[in-house]
Design a protein around this motif. Structure first.
Motif, PDB file in Angstrom:
ATOM      1  N   CYS A 167     -39.575 105.316 -21.960  1.00 25.34           N
ATOM      2  CA  CYS A 167     -40.504 104.548 -22.784  1.00 25.34           C
ATOM      3  C   CYS A 167     -41.688 105.472 -23.038  1.00 25.34           C
ATOM      4  O   CYS A 167     -42.622 105.554 -22.227  1.00 25.34           O
ATOM      5  N   TRP A 168     -41.632 106.175 -24.171  1.00 25.66           N
ATOM      6  CA  TRP A 168     -42.514 107.323 -24.389  1.00 25.66           C
ATOM      7  C   TRP A 168     -43.014 107.355 -25.818  1.00 25.66           C
ATOM      8  O   TRP A 168     -42.228 107.232 -26.764  1.00 25.66           O
ATOM      9  N   ASP A 169     -44.318 107.545 -25.978  1.00 27.32           N
ATOM     10  CA  ASP A 169     -44.906 107.596 -27.322  1.00 27.32           C
ATOM     11  C   ASP A 169     -45.022 109.005 -27.868  1.00 27.32           C
ATOM     12  O   ASP A 169     -45.588 109.221 -28.939  1.00 27.32           O
ATOM     13  N   GLY A 170     -44.509 109.971 -27.127  1.00 28.85           N
ATOM     14  CA  GLY A 170     -44.551 111.357 -27.572  1.00 28.85           C
ATOM     15  C   GLY A 170     -45.743 112.140 -27.068  1.00 28.85           C
ATOM     16  O   GLY A 170     -45.845 113.353 -27.320  1.00 28.85           O
ATOM     17  N   SER A 171     -46.648 111.488 -26.345  1.00 33.94           N
ATOM     18  CA  SER A 171     -47.850 112.162 -25.865  1.00 33.94           C
ATOM     19  C   SER A 171     -47.558 113.003 -24.626  1.00 33.94           C
ATOM     20  O   SER A 171     -46.531 112.860 -23.969  1.00 33.94           O
ATOM     21  N   ARG A 172     -48.506 113.878 -24.298  1.00 32.99           N
ATOM     22  CA  ARG A 172     -48.377 114.717 -23.110  1.00 32.99           C
ATOM     23  C   ARG A 172     -48.741 113.911 -21.875  1.00 32.99           C
ATOM     24  O   ARG A 172     -49.550 112.992 -21.930  1.00 32.99           O
ATOM     25  N   GLY A 173     -48.136 114.253 -20.743  1.00 34.96           N
ATOM     26  CA  GLY A 173     -48.418 113.544 -19.507  1.00 34.96           C
ATOM     27  C   GLY A 173     -47.184 113.488 -18.629  1.00 34.96           C
ATOM     28  O   GLY A 173     -46.198 114.203 -18.857  1.00 34.96           O
ATOM     29  N   GLY A 174     -47.225 112.609 -17.625  1.00 31.11           N
ATOM     30  CA  GLY A 174     -46.136 112.521 -16.674  1.00 31.11           C
ATOM     31  C   GLY A 174     -44.810 112.139 -17.300  1.00 31.11           C
ATOM     32  O   GLY A 174     -43.758 112.699 -16.948  1.00 31.11           O
ATOM     33  N   THR A 175     -44.839 111.181 -18.230  1.00 26.18           N
ATOM     34  CA  THR A 175     -43.599 110.769 -18.888  1.00 26.18           C
ATOM     35  C   THR A 175     -43.039 111.915 -19.726  1.00 26.18           C
ATOM     36  O   THR A 175     -41.832 112.189 -19.707  1.00 26.18           O
ATOM     37  N   GLY A 176     -43.909 112.596 -20.453  1.00 25.98           N
ATOM     38  CA  GLY A 176     -43.476 113.746 -21.235  1.00 25.98           C
ATOM     39  C   GLY A 176     -42.896 114.846 -20.360  1.00 25.98           C
ATOM     40  O   GLY A 176     -41.893 115.486 -20.719  1.00 25.98           O
ATOM     41  N   ASN A 177     -43.507 115.055 -19.185  1.00 19.84           N
ATOM     42  CA  ASN A 177     -42.989 116.060 -18.250  1.00 19.84           C
ATOM     43  C   ASN A 177     -41.580 115.698 -17.789  1.00 19.84           C
ATOM     44  O   ASN A 177     -40.706 116.566 -17.668  1.00 19.84           O
ATOM     45  N   CYS A 178     -41.365 114.423 -17.521  1.00 19.77           N
ATOM     46  CA  CYS A 178     -40.047 113.971 -17.083  1.00 19.77           C
ATOM     47  C   CYS A 178     -39.014 114.149 -18.196  1.00 19.77           C
ATOM     48  O   CYS A 178     -37.889 114.608 -17.954  1.00 19.77           O
ATOM     49  N   VAL A 179     -39.401 113.804 -19.407  1.00 21.28           N
ATOM     50  CA  VAL A 179     -38.503 113.969 -20.557  1.00 21.28           C
ATOM     51  C   VAL A 179     -38.140 115.441 -20.736  1.00 21.28           C
ATOM     52  O   VAL A 179     -36.966 115.797 -20.933  1.00 21.28           O
ATOM     53  N   ASN A 180     -39.124 116.304 -20.637  1.00 21.71           N
ATOM     54  CA  ASN A 180     -38.868 117.738 -20.807  1.00 21.71           C
ATOM     55  C   ASN A 180     -37.948 118.276 -19.711  1.00 21.71           C
ATOM     56  O   ASN A 180     -37.080 119.128 -19.979  1.00 21.71           O
ATOM     57  N   TYR A 181     -38.127 117.792 -18.497  1.00 21.12           N
ATOM     58  CA  TYR A 181     -37.251 118.224 -17.406  1.00 21.12           C
ATOM     59  C   TYR A 181     -35.820 117.758 -17.669  1.00 21.12           C
ATOM     60  O   TYR A 181     -34.864 118.516 -17.465  1.00 21.12           O
ATOM     61  N   GLU A 190     -32.397 108.356 -23.685  1.00 26.90           N
ATOM     62  CA  GLU A 190     -32.532 107.239 -24.628  1.00 26.90           C
ATOM     63  C   GLU A 190     -34.011 106.881 -24.677  1.00 26.90           C
ATOM     64  O   GLU A 190     -34.610 106.550 -23.655  1.00 26.90           O
ATOM     65  N   ARG A 191     -34.586 106.951 -25.873  1.00 28.72           N
ATOM     66  CA  ARG A 191     -36.023 106.729 -25.982  1.00 28.72           C
ATOM     67  C   ARG A 191     -36.347 105.359 -26.551  1.00 28.72           C
ATOM     68  O   ARG A 191     -35.718 104.907 -27.502  1.00 28.72           O
ATOM     69  N   ILE A 192     -37.343 104.726 -25.965  1.00 27.66           N
ATOM     70  CA  ILE A 192     -37.963 103.529 -26.522  1.00 27.66           C
ATOM     71  C   ILE A 192     -39.411 103.914 -26.835  1.00 27.66           C
ATOM     72  O   ILE A 192     -40.174 104.259 -25.928  1.00 27.66           O
ATOM     73  N   ASN A 193     -39.780 103.857 -28.096  1.00 25.83           N
ATOM     74  CA  ASN A 193     -41.127 104.249 -28.495  1.00 25.83           C
ATOM     75  C   ASN A 193     -42.032 103.012 -28.516  1.00 25.83           C
ATOM     76  O   ASN A 193     -41.774 102.064 -29.269  1.00 25.83           O
ATOM     77  N   PRO A 194     -43.085 102.992 -27.690  1.00 23.05           N
ATOM     78  CA  PRO A 194     -44.000 101.842 -27.696  1.00 23.05           C
ATOM     79  C   PRO A 194     -44.584 101.535 -29.074  1.00 23.05           C
ATOM     80  O   PRO A 194     -44.908 100.382 -29.370  1.00 23.05           O
ATOM     81  N   LYS A 195     -44.697 102.558 -29.916  1.00 23.67           N
ATOM     82  CA  LYS A 195     -45.212 102.333 -31.266  1.00 23.67           C
ATOM     83  C   LYS A 195     -44.247 101.475 -32.078  1.00 23.67           C
ATOM     84  O   LYS A 195     -44.673 100.670 -32.911  1.00 23.67           O
ATOM     85  N   ASP A 196     -42.953 101.638 -31.828  1.00 25.32           N
ATOM     86  CA  ASP A 196     -41.958 100.806 -32.506  1.00 25.32           C
ATOM     87  C   ASP A 196     -42.027  99.359 -32.012  1.00 25.32           C
ATOM     88  O   ASP A 196     -41.813  98.421 -32.783  1.00 25.32           O
ATOM     89  N   ILE A 197     -42.318  99.203 -30.723  1.00 20.64           N
ATOM     90  CA  ILE A 197     -42.481  97.855 -30.156  1.00 20.64           C
ATOM     91  C   ILE A 197     -43.665  97.163 -30.829  1.00 20.64           C
ATOM     92  O   ILE A 197     -43.582  95.990 -31.230  1.00 20.64           O
ATOM     93  N   GLN A 198     -44.770  97.905 -30.971  1.00 23.32           N
ATOM     94  CA  GLN A 198     -45.957  97.350 -31.632  1.00 23.32           C
ATOM     95  C   GLN A 198     -45.642  96.973 -33.068  1.00 23.32           C
ATOM     96  O   GLN A 198     -46.068  95.908 -33.554  1.00 23.32           O
ATOM     97  N   ALA A 199     -44.888  97.818 -33.772  1.00 20.76           N
ATOM     98  CA  ALA A 199     -44.537  97.551 -35.173  1.00 20.76           C
ATOM     99  C   ALA A 199     -43.689  96.289 -35.286  1.00 20.76           C
ATOM    100  O   ALA A 199     -43.880  95.472 -36.202  1.00 20.76           O
ATOM    101  N   LYS A 200     -42.747  96.089 -34.367  1.00 17.19           N
ATOM    102  CA  LYS A 200     -41.915  94.884 -34.376  1.00 17.19           C
ATOM    103  C   LYS A 200     -42.773  93.646 -34.118  1.00 17.19           C
ATOM    104  O   LYS A 200     -42.585  92.598 -34.758  1.00 17.19           O
ATOM    105  N   TYR A 201     -43.698  93.775 -33.198  1.00 12.50           N
ATOM    106  CA  TYR A 201     -44.604  92.660 -32.887  1.00 12.50           C
ATOM    107  C   TYR A 201     -45.465  92.310 -34.102  1.00 12.50           C
ATOM    108  O   TYR A 201     -45.604  91.133 -34.469  1.00 12.50           O
ATOM    109  N   ASP A 202     -46.020  93.322 -34.747  1.00 13.97           N
ATOM    110  CA  ASP A 202     -46.872  93.094 -35.920  1.00 13.97           C
ATOM    111  C   ASP A 202     -46.078  92.451 -37.055  1.00 13.97           C
ATOM    112  O   ASP A 202     -46.572  91.553 -37.744  1.00 13.97           O
ATOM    113  N   ALA A 203     -44.836  92.913 -37.237  1.00 10.52           N
ATOM    114  CA  ALA A 203     -43.990  92.360 -38.301  1.00 10.52           C
ATOM    115  C   ALA A 203     -43.673  90.896 -38.040  1.00 10.52           C
ATOM    116  O   ALA A 203     -43.715  90.060 -38.960  1.00 10.52           O
TER     117      ALA A 203
END
Length: 223
Positions: A167-181, A190-203
């Motif tokens: 569950c990653w928005d593409g930013s740097r940090g611990g989650t990004g480090n794990c993805v890169n590893y 398998e990625r879930i982008n929180p921005k997509d969750i927000q877009a679904k909620y707004d829609a």
């Protein structure tokens, strides 16, 4: 799981029901031979939808996660037990009746958390099937000896998983480090982008408003 007693002082390596990482290396596959092990990595609440886990956006996130788990045929979920996505994923897996392994980065992971977060942490750990202590000692003790126990936890999860849900928005940090590893190890992500969750909620929110206005208009004209 195991009993912390009345003290929310969290993980103690001397607890006989804690599996230390070197033993767990041999243990993991033997208990889920032929199954599909999926590791979780994701943001804390501050990069998601804040600390109210009843926020409807978290319901959308739960639905997305359930769909990913179905698609992967997941039988075991590994969670890093951080606040936010890690704990949400653990609860989803427990509700599904999956085997859940808590990969705890260090002793006293919850030391600086507020009381309600400590209680929820304990509640989840009481329910998981296994708890692996990846690095001995507290966060401070690990830091002082040059060990990044959070990233070591991430590595351990990836090394014992068939795939990773991030569950990653593409930013740097611990989650990004794990993805890169995971990428460096060739582990499927398998990625879930929180921005997509927000877009679904707004829609959905926009649709609800539109439907409400349409109904009001029909009432005024007597339709």
């Amino acid at each position: 799981a195991y009993d912390f007693g009345n003290d929310f002082g969290a993980i103690d390596a001397s607890n006989p029901e804690i599996i230390v990482a070197d033993v767990a290396d041999m243990y993991m596959r033997s208990v889920d031979a032929g199954g599909v092990i999926v590791a979780m990595t994701g943001h804390r609440p501050g990069k998601l939808f804040d600390y109210n886990m009843k926020d409807p956006r978290y319901d959308i996130l739960r639905d997305e996660l359930n769909q990913k788990l179905d698609e992967l045929g997941a039988t075991t979920l590994i969670t890093g037990m951080a606040l936010g996505f890690d704990q949400l994923a653990a609860e989803v897996a427990l509700d599904r009746g999956m085997r859940v392994v808590a990969a705890v980065p260090c002793e006293n992971q919850d030391a600086k958390w507020i009381a309600s977060s400590k209680r929820e942490y304990k509640n989840i750990l009481d329910k998981v099937d296994d708890c692996v202590l990846v690095s001995d000692g507290t966060f401070t003790e690990n830091r002082d000896r040059g060990n990044d126990c959070m990233q070591e936890r991430n590595k351990w999860m990836v090394d014992h998983a068939d795939s990773v849900i991030a569950c990653w928005d593409g930013s740097r940090g611990g989650t990004g480090n794990c993805v890169n590893y995971a990428k460096s190890k060739g582990v499927a992500i398998e990625r879930i982008n929180p921005k997509d969750i927000q877009a679904k909620y707004d829609a959905q929110k926009s649709k609800d408003v539109s439907d409400s206005l349409s109904k009001s208009s029909k009432k005024r004209v007597g339709v």
